[in-house]
Design a protein around this motif. Structure first.
Motif, PDB file in Angstrom:
ATOM      1  N   LEU A  49       1.546  14.714  30.057  1.00 16.01           N
ATOM      2  CA  LEU A  49       0.917  14.787  31.382  1.00 16.01           C
ATOM      3  C   LEU A  49      -0.593  14.964  31.278  1.00 16.01           C
ATOM      4  O   LEU A  49      -1.346  14.483  32.134  1.00 16.01           O
ATOM      5  N   ILE A  50      -1.043  15.641  30.222  1.00 16.64           N
ATOM      6  CA  ILE A  50      -2.484  15.807  29.993  1.00 16.64           C
ATOM      7  C   ILE A  50      -3.084  14.490  29.491  1.00 16.64           C
ATOM      8  O   ILE A  50      -4.245  14.174  29.762  1.00 16.64           O
ATOM      9  N   GLY A  51      -2.275  13.709  28.779  1.00 18.46           N
ATOM     10  CA  GLY A  51      -2.747  12.477  28.175  1.00 18.46           C
ATOM     11  C   GLY A  51      -2.720  12.512  26.667  1.00 18.46           C
ATOM     12  O   GLY A  51      -3.298  11.655  26.000  1.00 18.46           O
ATOM     13  N   ILE A  52      -2.016  13.493  26.116  1.00 16.25           N
ATOM     14  CA  ILE A  52      -1.995  13.710  24.670  1.00 16.25           C
ATOM     15  C   ILE A  52      -0.646  13.291  24.099  1.00 16.25           C
ATOM     16  O   ILE A  52       0.405  13.788  24.524  1.00 16.25           O
ATOM     17  N   LYS A  53      -0.667  12.374  23.132  1.00 21.60           N
ATOM     18  CA  LYS A  53       0.551  11.969  22.441  1.00 21.60           C
ATOM     19  C   LYS A  53       0.942  13.028  21.421  1.00 21.60           C
ATOM     20  O   LYS A  53       0.082  13.631  20.784  1.00 21.60           O
ATOM     21  N   SER A  54       2.225  13.200  21.242  1.00 21.52           N
ATOM     22  CA  SER A  54       2.709  14.207  20.286  1.00 21.52           C
ATOM     23  C   SER A  54       3.859  13.643  19.484  1.00 21.52           C
ATOM     24  O   SER A  54       4.419  12.589  19.811  1.00 21.52           O
ATOM     25  N   SER A  55       4.225  14.353  18.432  1.00 22.74           N
ATOM     26  CA  SER A  55       5.390  13.996  17.634  1.00 22.74           C
ATOM     27  C   SER A  55       6.160  15.269  17.312  1.00 22.74           C
ATOM     28  O   SER A  55       5.619  16.377  17.407  1.00 22.74           O
ATOM     29  N   LYS A  56       7.421  15.102  16.914  1.00 19.59           N
ATOM     30  CA  LYS A  56       8.268  16.256  16.622  1.00 19.59           C
ATOM     31  C   LYS A  56       8.585  16.312  15.134  1.00 19.59           C
ATOM     32  O   LYS A  56       8.619  15.290  14.452  1.00 19.59           O
ATOM     33  N   MET A  57       8.844  17.517  14.652  1.00 11.53           N
ATOM     34  CA  MET A  57       9.182  17.755  13.252  1.00 11.53           C
ATOM     35  C   MET A  57      10.279  18.808  13.166  1.00 11.53           C
ATOM     36  O   MET A  57      10.653  19.405  14.185  1.00 11.53           O
ATOM     37  N   LEU A  58      10.743  19.060  11.958  1.00  6.84           N
ATOM     38  CA  LEU A  58      11.721  20.124  11.678  1.00  6.84           C
ATOM     39  C   LEU A  58      12.916  20.043  12.624  1.00  6.84           C
ATOM     40  O   LEU A  58      13.201  20.958  13.392  1.00  6.84           O
ATOM     41  N   ASP A  59      13.615  18.912  12.571  1.00  3.74           N
ATOM     42  CA  ASP A  59      14.800  18.699  13.409  1.00  3.74           C
ATOM     43  C   ASP A  59      14.478  18.818  14.897  1.00  3.74           C
ATOM     44  O   ASP A  59      15.248  19.383  15.673  1.00  3.74           O
ATOM     45  N   ASN A  60      13.327  18.289  15.267  1.00  2.00           N
ATOM     46  CA  ASN A  60      12.891  18.261  16.673  1.00  2.00           C
ATOM     47  C   ASN A  60      12.677  19.645  17.279  1.00  2.00           C
ATOM     48  O   ASN A  60      12.788  19.829  18.495  1.00  2.00           O
ATOM     49  N   THR A  61      12.356  20.636  16.437  1.00  2.00           N
ATOM     50  CA  THR A  61      12.049  21.973  16.950  1.00  2.00           C
ATOM     51  C   THR A  61      10.549  22.274  16.933  1.00  2.00           C
ATOM     52  O   THR A  61      10.128  23.278  17.500  1.00  2.00           O
ATOM     53  N   ALA A  62       9.761  21.442  16.274  1.00  2.00           N
ATOM     54  CA  ALA A  62       8.305  21.628  16.206  1.00  2.00           C
ATOM     55  C   ALA A  62       7.620  20.450  16.889  1.00  2.00           C
ATOM     56  O   ALA A  62       8.125  19.326  16.864  1.00  2.00           O
ATOM     57  N   VAL A  63       6.461  20.742  17.470  1.00  2.00           N
ATOM     58  CA  VAL A  63       5.662  19.705  18.124  1.00  2.00           C
ATOM     59  C   VAL A  63       4.247  19.762  17.574  1.00  2.00           C
ATOM     60  O   VAL A  63       3.651  20.846  17.486  1.00  2.00           O
ATOM     61  N   VAL A  64       3.706  18.599  17.200  1.00  2.09           N
ATOM     62  CA  VAL A  64       2.321  18.525  16.729  1.00  2.09           C
ATOM     63  C   VAL A  64       1.602  17.413  17.480  1.00  2.09           C
ATOM     64  O   VAL A  64       2.205  16.401  17.857  1.00  2.09           O
ATOM     65  N   ALA A  65       0.312  17.613  17.708  1.00  8.93           N
ATOM     66  CA  ALA A  65      -0.484  16.629  18.439  1.00  8.93           C
ATOM     67  C   ALA A  65      -1.942  16.753  18.031  1.00  8.93           C
ATOM     68  O   ALA A  65      -2.386  17.828  17.603  1.00  8.93           O
ATOM     69  N   GLU A  66      -2.693  15.673  18.184  1.00  6.42           N
ATOM     70  CA  GLU A  66      -4.115  15.647  17.832  1.00  6.42           C
ATOM     71  C   GLU A  66      -4.974  15.401  19.064  1.00  6.42           C
ATOM     72  O   GLU A  66      -4.606  14.642  19.957  1.00  6.42           O
ATOM     73  N   ILE A  67      -6.129  16.053  19.076  1.00  6.91           N
ATOM     74  CA  ILE A  67      -7.208  15.719  20.011  1.00  6.91           C
ATOM     75  C   ILE A  67      -8.404  15.346  19.155  1.00  6.91           C
ATOM     76  O   ILE A  67      -8.873  16.166  18.352  1.00  6.91           O
ATOM     77  N   ASN A  68      -8.873  14.124  19.288  1.00  4.57           N
ATOM     78  CA  ASN A  68      -9.983  13.642  18.465  1.00  4.57           C
ATOM     79  C   ASN A  68     -11.301  13.736  19.220  1.00  4.57           C
ATOM     80  O   ASN A  68     -11.424  13.222  20.343  1.00  4.57           O
ATOM     81  N   GLY A  69     -12.261  14.404  18.604  1.00  6.17           N
ATOM     82  CA  GLY A  69     -13.596  14.458  19.185  1.00  6.17           C
ATOM     83  C   GLY A  69     -14.257  13.088  19.123  1.00  6.17           C
ATOM     84  O   GLY A  69     -13.916  12.261  18.271  1.00  6.17           O
ATOM     85  N   THR A  70     -15.210  12.836  20.018  1.00  2.00           N
ATOM     86  CA  THR A  70     -15.834  11.516  20.087  1.00  2.00           C
ATOM     87  C   THR A  70     -17.286  11.505  19.648  1.00  2.00           C
ATOM     88  O   THR A  70     -17.940  10.466  19.714  1.00  2.00           O
TER      89      THR A  70
END
Length: 397
Positions: A49-70
């Motif tokens: 909803l913010i606009g940030i893509k994420s991915s899951k890890m550890l049997d879909n119990t963890a979430v990681v995402a990046e915000i890249n500075g410009t």
């Protein structure tokens, strides 16, 4: 500097109503360690909803995402970490968003931690033109259960592709007034080990002492010998605790059992002394049991290491916090005997873990209590400071 502070505050205030909704939703639907799949899915949806893509890890119990500075390209990465799991506690609060999952409760404030990082994500996403490098958002499972989610994420190789400049985390604290934070440089939170000791004797009829070796007697002597273990053997400048909280001796009034089990915890702030303490404790138990013709088995479930706040980084964050919320709202903390699996990050990367005041005036409660609650105004303090720290770390020369 004042401009960026104002921008951060404006964005946090803008997101604040959503942060409250998020926190209350998470509080209503807590999940135990290793079972955070629905929580992870909800976090991913909020990031989207913010606009940030994420991915899951550890049997879909963890979430990681990046915000890249410009701004100008930089390899530096700042990690913002929140833990996700709840505790096996039946909630006793009466507000309208209490846990709907029977026997499970966010009694340690991890719902606040997740809402805090999501608010910071919103702020940083909208301020990405102000920094270079990356913000890595890490929503981590299983903080409450050995071996913990932190070490599993580290071992997964997640961080290997990044040049980690700092890992930042915080923990809500009802002892500190809302609007304030606390920090301590260097060793801050204790290592934690679980002790499982089986004392073996020879069972028999309680009326015939010559026919049994009483493991209860051996156990009592071991407990008394270990009562002042830390005072006798720990270095004077290293706070340490050895406490036993459980005894199981399945005998009866006229039955001496074959064995007795005791369980406890060892906590300290120095890894070398920690290893030495294991050996000394085992030696004492063996010697006492041998005198009584019994034996012992000592199993040490080695838990989280001591949490080390990087000296330079912690001082920087303290100074930036004073600029943001005022000198009087930045407290200097002492050692804390509780443990945190965030400690694993601190042994691999420069790290800062601070306490976020969440005190509710007139309410006396503790972490891990069935009536725990947190002042949601603290979401502004935690999120704005996390954002400010991250931006400063990515723009400093």
């Amino acid at each position: 500097m004042n401009n960026i502070i104002q921008e951060i505050n404006n964005l946090a205030n803008e997101y604040y109503p959503q942060a409250i909704k998020i926190r209350r939703h998470l509080h209503q639907y807590p999940e135990l360690s290793g079972h955070e799949q629905k929580t992870a899915q909800y976090i991913s949806e909020q990031l989207a909803l913010i606009g940030i893509k994420s991915s899951k890890m550890l049997d879909n119990t963890a979430v990681v995402a990046e915000i890249n500075g410009t701004q100008d390209k930089s390899a530096s990465t700042i990690v913002l970490r929140a833990d996700m799991d709840a505790l096996p506690i039946e909630e006793k609060n009466t507000f309208d968003f209490i846990s709907k999952n029977k026997g499970v409760m966010h009694a340690c404030g991890h719902d606040m931690h997740m809402a805090n990082i999501l608010t910071a994500a919103y702020v940083l996403w909208h301020l990405k033109n102000n920094f270079s490098g990356k913000i890595l958002l890490v929503f981590q499972p299983s903080e409450e259960m050995f071996p913990g989610g932190a070490i599993r994420l580290i071992q997964s190789g997640l961080f290997d592709k990044y040049q980690i400049k700092a890992v930042l985390g915080c923990h809500v604290t009802p002892e500190i007034p809302t609007g304030q934070i606390g920090l301590k440089c260097g060793n801050y939170m204790a290592s934690t080990d679980e002790l499982y000791i089986t004392i073996k004797g020879k069972g028999g009829h309680a009326a015939i002492p010559s026919m049994f070796i009483n493991p209860l007697l051996i156990t009592s002597e071991i407990l008394l010998a270990l009562e002042h273990f830390c005072e006798e053997f720990a270095p004077k400048d290293i706070p340490s605790v050895l406490t036993f909280g459980r005894i199981v001796g399945d005998g009866k009034t006229n039955v001496v059992p074959e064995s007795v089990k005791i369980e406890g915890t060892l906590r300290t702030f120095n890894e070398e002394w920690r290893q030495e303490a294991y050996k000394k404790l085992i030696e004492i138990c063996n010697n006492i049991a041998a005198i009584r013709n019994g034996s012992v088995e000592v199993f040490i479930d080695k838990g989280y290491p001591v949490l080390i706040n990087n000296e330079k980084l912690t001082q920087q964050c303290a100074n930036w916090a004073k600029q943001f919320i005022g000198d009087e709202n930045v407290l200097s903390l002492d050692y804390r005997m509780t443990a945190e699996d965030f400690a694993h990050y601190s042994h691999h990367y420069p790290a800062v873990f601070f306490r976020l005041g969440t005190q509710i005036e007139g309410l006396q409660t503790n972490l891990h209590a069935a009536n725990f609650n947190a002042n949601e105004e603290a979401l502004k303090t935690g999120a704005t400071l996390m954002s400010f720290f991250a931006i400063n770390l990515l723009t400093e020369k």
